[in-house]
Scaffold this active site. Structure first.
Site, short mmCIF file in Angstrom:
data_model
loop_
_atom_site.label_atom_id
_atom_site.label_comp_id
_atom_site.label_asym_id
_atom_site.label_seq_id
_atom_site.Cartn_x
_atom_site.Cartn_y
_atom_site.Cartn_z
N PHE A 1 0.91 -1.00 -0.15
CA PHE A 1 -0.04 -0.05 0.14
C PHE A 1 0.80 1.27 -0.05
CE2 PHE A 1 -1.14 -0.71 4.73
CZ PHE A 1 0.21 -0.43 5.36
N GLU A 2 -0.04 2.50 -0.01
CA GLU A 2 0.68 3.63 -0.66
C GLU A 2 1.73 3.55 -1.72
OE1 GLU A 2 -1.01 5.65 1.30
OE2 GLU A 2 -0.38 5.92 3.11
N GLY A 3 1.32 2.72 -2.60
CA GLY A 3 2.26 2.73 -3.81
C GLY A 3 3.22 1.32 -3.81
#
Length: 384
Positions: free
Chosen positions: A364-366
């Site tokens: 997550f968050e890229g």
């Protein structure tokens, strides 16, 4: 063990001491129960808010803590070392506050920001969609402007929302026009007619804080809920994500530190062939590599945070910190299971949970593949 931190002020040292006290009394005592039962820790985020831990990185004039990012991130690391799901949700809350603080009008900030930073409203970040994760420009959720200033009608599905259904507000990104520059940002109330949530995802880890989809069925948001200008959404989203990646780097470092501590404690107590296992060179060297990796991850996120605090570009360094810290967390938690041997594979010890929790941090968050893309583009444009 408590990490020996180099903090910029006595106030920051007091804040870390307060965080450790709260984390030991409120998080460590509840984490096993809630993670095993997959139940939400009602009232816990209100406790963190009253202690001032949900608005640390924002100015005091709006109810924040006025702390530099390097201090906020070390607080986040302390929380993560006790309960990763709570630390991640705290990072997401800070991320969700960023659009209003950085792009909102003075009137919007005065109206909403204090309740957010003081923790009376806990936030969620609503960017991803079922078909649009890494490719944020592919968003399909629509925000249609109504005639005569009647606001925006939101229709579509959002996905992977931390605190979905529990949050008091959401930083919502929706399409107001075709094309990559047609995405806008809204500050959406948690309770809105026409907004509903799916069942929590059945996740590998971080069980105590729900991750859900959101369904917008013609819900109406007022004109004053638009943050920034129409079409500015991707700029706002990416600006927020640079900060969010630092938050996840700190969470991953805290998780890795917890795994290292558990492994060291076990290695000092367990004996084989008449010696503590920590005294066997093969295992001692493994622990040394784990400790060095945790120290390096911490140094990397602090370097990026200090650049941010100085007003210098930090996007590439934020991606590097997220990449290094989350890969470190995956490796260190896996090695911690190995140190404990068969016991590490059981739920009698927390390292199996740490290992499960570490995996999502690479995603997550890229994803970490996206972080490599951001870093490589930064190298191709050094001035960025």
């Amino acid at each position: 063990m408590d990490v020996d931190r180099l903090l910029p002020t006595p106030e920051a040292a007091d804040l870390i001491a307060l965080t450790r006290e709260i984390a030991d009394n409120e998080l460590s005592t509840r984490v096993d129960e809630h993670e095993a039962a997959e139940t939400y820790p009602e009232g816990l985020f209100a406790t963190l808010g009253r202690a001032g831990l949900l608005g640390l990185a924002y100015p005091e004039e709006y109810g924040g803590g006025g702390q530099p990012y390097e201090v906020y991130l070390q607080v986040l690391e302390e929380l993560a070392a006790r309960w990763a799901a709570v630390a991640v949700a705290t990072s997401v809350h800070t991320l969700a506050c960023h659009p209003l603080y950085a792009f909102g009008t003075d009137a919007q900030k005065e109206r909403w920001l204090p309740s957010m930073l003081e923790g009376r409203l806990v936030g969620g970040y609503s960017l991803s969609e079922p078909q649009a994760g890494s490719d944020a420009a592919a968003l399909a959720c629509k925000a249609e402007r109504q005639e005569d200033g009647g606001g925006y009608r939101i229709t579509g599905t959002k996905a992977w929302i931390t605190h979905g259904g529990k949050a008091g507000f959401y930083a919502l990104f929706a399409r107001t026009a075709p094309g990559g520059h047609g995405i806008s940002c809204f500050l959406a109330p948690g309770e809105t007619d026409g907004l509903s949530f799916g069942a929590p995802e059945r996740k590998m880890g971080l069980q105590a804080v729900p991750t859900t989809s959101a369904y917008w069925d013609g819900a109406l948001l007022g004109e004053d809920r638009l943050i920034g200008t129409e079409g500015q959404g991707l700029q706002i989203a990416f600006s927020a994500l640079d900060n969010g990646r630092l938050g996840i780097a700190a969470c991953a470092t805290g998780l890795a530190q917890a795994a290292l501590d558990a492994a060291v404690d076990y290695a000092n107590e367990r004996t084989t062939f008449g010696r503590r296992i920590v005294d066997h060179q093969g295992l001692g060297f493994l622990l040394a590599d784990m400790a060095a990796a945790v120290d390096a991850a911490r140094a990397t996120y602090l370097d990026a945070a200090r650049r941010r605090d100085l007003g210098r570009p930090f996007s590439r360094q934020a991606s590097a910190a997220k990449l290094i810290a989350t890969d470190t967390a995956m490796k260190v938690t896996t090695d911690a299971v190995q140190v404990l041997g068969g016991y590490g594979y059981t739920r009698d010890f927390p390292v199996e949970r740490y290992m499960r929790e570490a995996k999502i941090m690479q995603i997550f968050e890229g994803t970490n593949q996206i972080q490599r893309l951001v870093i490589s583009r930064g190298l191709a444009r050094p001035e960025a």
